[in-house]
Design a protein around this motif. Structure first.
Motif, PDB file in Angstrom:
ATOM      1  N   ARG A   1      13.329 -92.068   7.501  1.00  0.00           N
ATOM      2  CA  ARG A   1      12.849 -91.387   8.710  1.00  0.00           C
ATOM      3  C   ARG A   1      11.653 -92.119   9.318  1.00  0.00           C
ATOM      4  N   LEU A   2      10.764 -92.633   8.469  1.00  0.00           N
ATOM      5  CA  LEU A   2       9.634 -93.413   8.984  1.00  0.00           C
ATOM      6  C   LEU A   2      10.120 -94.661   9.715  1.00  0.00           C
ATOM      7  N   ARG A   3      11.084 -95.356   9.140  1.00  0.00           N
ATOM      8  CA  ARG A   3      11.643 -96.546   9.804  1.00  0.00           C
ATOM      9  C   ARG A   3      12.293 -96.162  11.127  1.00  0.00           C
ATOM     10  N   ALA A   4      13.006 -95.053  11.137  1.00  0.00           N
ATOM     11  CA  ALA A   4      13.686 -94.630  12.368  1.00  0.00           C
ATOM     12  C   ALA A   4      12.676 -94.333  13.473  1.00  0.00           C
ATOM     13  N   ARG A   5      11.508 -93.819  13.110  1.00  0.00           N
ATOM     14  CA  ARG A   5      10.480 -93.535  14.120  1.00  0.00           C
ATOM     15  C   ARG A   5      10.049 -94.805  14.850  1.00  0.00           C
TER      16      ARG A   5
ATOM     17  N   ILE B   1      16.463 -94.570  20.412  1.00  0.00           N
ATOM     18  CA  ILE B   1      17.151 -93.297  20.203  1.00  0.00           C
ATOM     19  C   ILE B   1      17.075 -92.455  21.473  1.00  0.00           C
ATOM     20  N   PHE B   2      15.950 -92.515  22.181  1.00  0.00           N
ATOM     21  CA  PHE B   2      15.853 -91.828  23.476  1.00  0.00           C
ATOM     22  C   PHE B   2      16.943 -92.353  24.422  1.00  0.00           C
ATOM     23  N   ARG B   3      17.090 -93.674  24.459  1.00  0.00           N
ATOM     24  CA  ARG B   3      18.101 -94.265  25.343  1.00  0.00           C
ATOM     25  C   ARG B   3      19.498 -93.775  24.967  1.00  0.00           C
ATOM     26  N   GLU B   4      19.791 -93.709  23.680  1.00  0.00           N
ATOM     27  CA  GLU B   4      21.107 -93.214  23.255  1.00  0.00           C
ATOM     28  C   GLU B   4      21.298 -91.764  23.677  1.00  0.00           C
ATOM     29  N   ALA B   5      20.236 -90.980  23.624  1.00  0.00           N
ATOM     30  CA  ALA B   5      20.329 -89.578  24.049  1.00  0.00           C
ATOM     31  C   ALA B   5      20.691 -89.471  25.522  1.00  0.00           C
ATOM     32  N   LEU B   6      20.233 -90.437  26.314  1.00  0.00           N
ATOM     33  CA  LEU B   6      20.455 -90.398  27.760  1.00  0.00           C
ATOM     34  C   LEU B   6      21.704 -91.134  28.211  1.00  0.00           C
ATOM     35  N   THR B   7      22.195 -92.060  27.391  1.00  0.00           N
ATOM     36  CA  THR B   7      23.313 -92.891  27.847  1.00  0.00           C
ATOM     37  C   THR B   7      24.477 -92.958  26.878  1.00  0.00           C
ATOM     38  N   GLY B   8      24.273 -92.565  25.641  1.00  0.00           N
ATOM     39  CA  GLY B   8      25.316 -92.729  24.627  1.00  0.00           C
ATOM     40  C   GLY B   8      25.778 -91.401  24.074  1.00  0.00           C
ATOM     41  N   ASP B   9      25.869 -91.347  22.757  1.00  0.00           N
ATOM     42  CA  ASP B   9      26.282 -90.136  22.054  1.00  0.00           C
ATOM     43  C   ASP B   9      25.075 -89.205  21.975  1.00  0.00           C
ATOM     44  N   SER B  10      24.919 -88.391  22.988  1.00  0.00           N
ATOM     45  CA  SER B  10      23.730 -87.549  23.134  1.00  0.00           C
ATOM     46  C   SER B  10      23.518 -86.611  21.957  1.00  0.00           C
ATOM     47  N   GLU B  11      24.571 -85.954  21.519  1.00  0.00           N
ATOM     48  CA  GLU B  11      24.426 -84.963  20.453  1.00  0.00           C
ATOM     49  C   GLU B  11      23.897 -85.591  19.176  1.00  0.00           C
TER      50      GLU B  11
ATOM     51  N   ILE C   1      20.220 -86.688  19.651  1.00  0.00           N
ATOM     52  CA  ILE C   1      19.298 -85.557  19.632  1.00  0.00           C
ATOM     53  C   ILE C   1      19.095 -85.067  18.204  1.00  0.00           C
ATOM     54  N   GLU C   2      20.142 -85.021  17.426  1.00  0.00           N
ATOM     55  CA  GLU C   2      19.994 -84.595  16.028  1.00  0.00           C
ATOM     56  C   GLU C   2      19.123 -85.578  15.247  1.00  0.00           C
ATOM     57  N   ILE C   3      19.238 -86.860  15.547  1.00  0.00           N
ATOM     58  CA  ILE C   3      18.367 -87.850  14.907  1.00  0.00           C
ATOM     59  C   ILE C   3      16.921 -87.583  15.323  1.00  0.00           C
ATOM     60  N   LEU C   4      16.705 -87.365  16.621  1.00  0.00           N
ATOM     61  CA  LEU C   4      15.352 -87.082  17.099  1.00  0.00           C
ATOM     62  C   LEU C   4      14.770 -85.838  16.424  1.00  0.00           C
TER      63      LEU C   4
ATOM     64  N   TYR D   1      14.104 -84.525  25.903  1.00  0.00           N
ATOM     65  CA  TYR D   1      15.298 -85.364  25.848  1.00  0.00           C
ATOM     66  C   TYR D   1      16.560 -84.540  25.637  1.00  0.00           C
ATOM     67  N   ARG D   2      16.455 -83.412  24.960  1.00  0.00           N
ATOM     68  CA  ARG D   2      17.606 -82.522  24.814  1.00  0.00           C
ATOM     69  C   ARG D   2      18.028 -81.999  26.186  1.00  0.00           C
ATOM     70  N   ARG D   3      17.051 -81.551  26.981  1.00  0.00           N
ATOM     71  CA  ARG D   3      17.362 -81.052  28.337  1.00  0.00           C
ATOM     72  C   ARG D   3      17.935 -82.168  29.212  1.00  0.00           C
ATOM     73  N   ALA D   4      17.340 -83.351  29.124  1.00  0.00           N
ATOM     74  CA  ALA D   4      17.837 -84.480  29.923  1.00  0.00           C
ATOM     75  C   ALA D   4      19.264 -84.840  29.533  1.00  0.00           C
TER      76      ALA D   4
END
Length: 164
Positions: free
Chosen positions: A115-119, A125-135, A138-141, A154-157
Motif C-alpha cells: 500500500r505504501l508503494r501504491a501511494r 491511479i487517479f488517471r485510471e479512475a477517470l479514464t480506465g477501469d473506474s471501479e 476507486i477501490e484501490i484508492l 475521484y469517485r464522483r468524477a
C-alpha cells in the motif's frame, strides 16, 4: 518496453526475492515484459502473475517490488487487456494479506509495504479512475489514499464520467 518499466525492474534483485511459485522471482520480469509489450489480448494469453505475487489475496515477497513495476507500466500506453489486468493485479495486491509462509518468516507487513508503494503512484491511479477501469481504481484508492475527501472527489468524477 519503456525505459521507466526497465528502470523499475532493474531496481530489484529478483533472484533474491521469494516468489509464490516456490522459487525465486527471477522469472517475474519476463512476465511483466510480455504484458507491457503485448499489443493485443491474444498476445497476453497465458501471461499471468497469479501464483507469483499472490494466491487468492495472500501475498508473497515478490508483490512489493511488483507494485512499483505495475505503476511504471500504467504510466505507459498499454493494450486494454494488459492495462486492465495490471490494474486488477494491483487491486488484489493492495487489498491482500501476507501468505502464511511469508508470515512464518516474519513478513506480516507485506500488505502495508504494498500500500505504501501504491501511494507513490496515486496520480496514475487517479488517471485510471477517470479514464480506465473506474471501479477498480476507486477501490484501490479507498485502500491506499489517506485523503478521504480526495477519494470521494475521484469517485464522483468517475461516476459522472459513466453517465456521459
Amino acid at each position: 518496453m519503456s525505459r521507466l518499466v526497465r528502470a523499475e525492474i532493474g531496481r530489484f534483485d529478483w533472484r533474491q526475492i521469494r516468489c509464490g511459485c516456490g522459487g525465486t522471482a527471477e522469472h517475474v520480469p519476463g512476465i511483466f515484459e510480455r504484458l507491457v509489450e503485448a499489443e493485443s489480448a491474444e498476445e497476453t494469453f497465458g501471461t499471468d502473475l497469479e501464483g507469483h505475487l499472490e494466491v487468492q489475496g495472500e501475498l508473497f515477497e515478490a508483490a512489493v517490488p511488483a507494485v512499483s513495476v505495475i505503476l511504471a507500466a500504467l504510466a505507459d500506453p498499454l493494450c486494454d487487456t494488459s492495462r486492465n489486468y495490471l490494474l486488477s493485479v494491483l487491486w488484489r495486491v493492495v487489498l491482500g494479506e501476507a501468505h502464511p509462509s511469508e508470515a512464518a518468516r516474519g513478513r506480516t507487513h507485506l500488505p502495508q509495504e504494498c500500500r505504501l508503494r501504491a501511494r507513490e503512484g496515486l496520480p496514475l491511479i487517479f488517471r485510471e479512475a477517470l479514464t480506465g477501469d473506474s471501479e477498480t481504481a476507486i477501490e484501490i484508492l479507498e485502500a491506499v489514499d489517506l485523503d478521504d475527501e480526495r477519494v470521494d472527489h475521484y469517485r464522483r468524477a468517475a461516476e459522472n464520467r459513466k453517465r456521459k
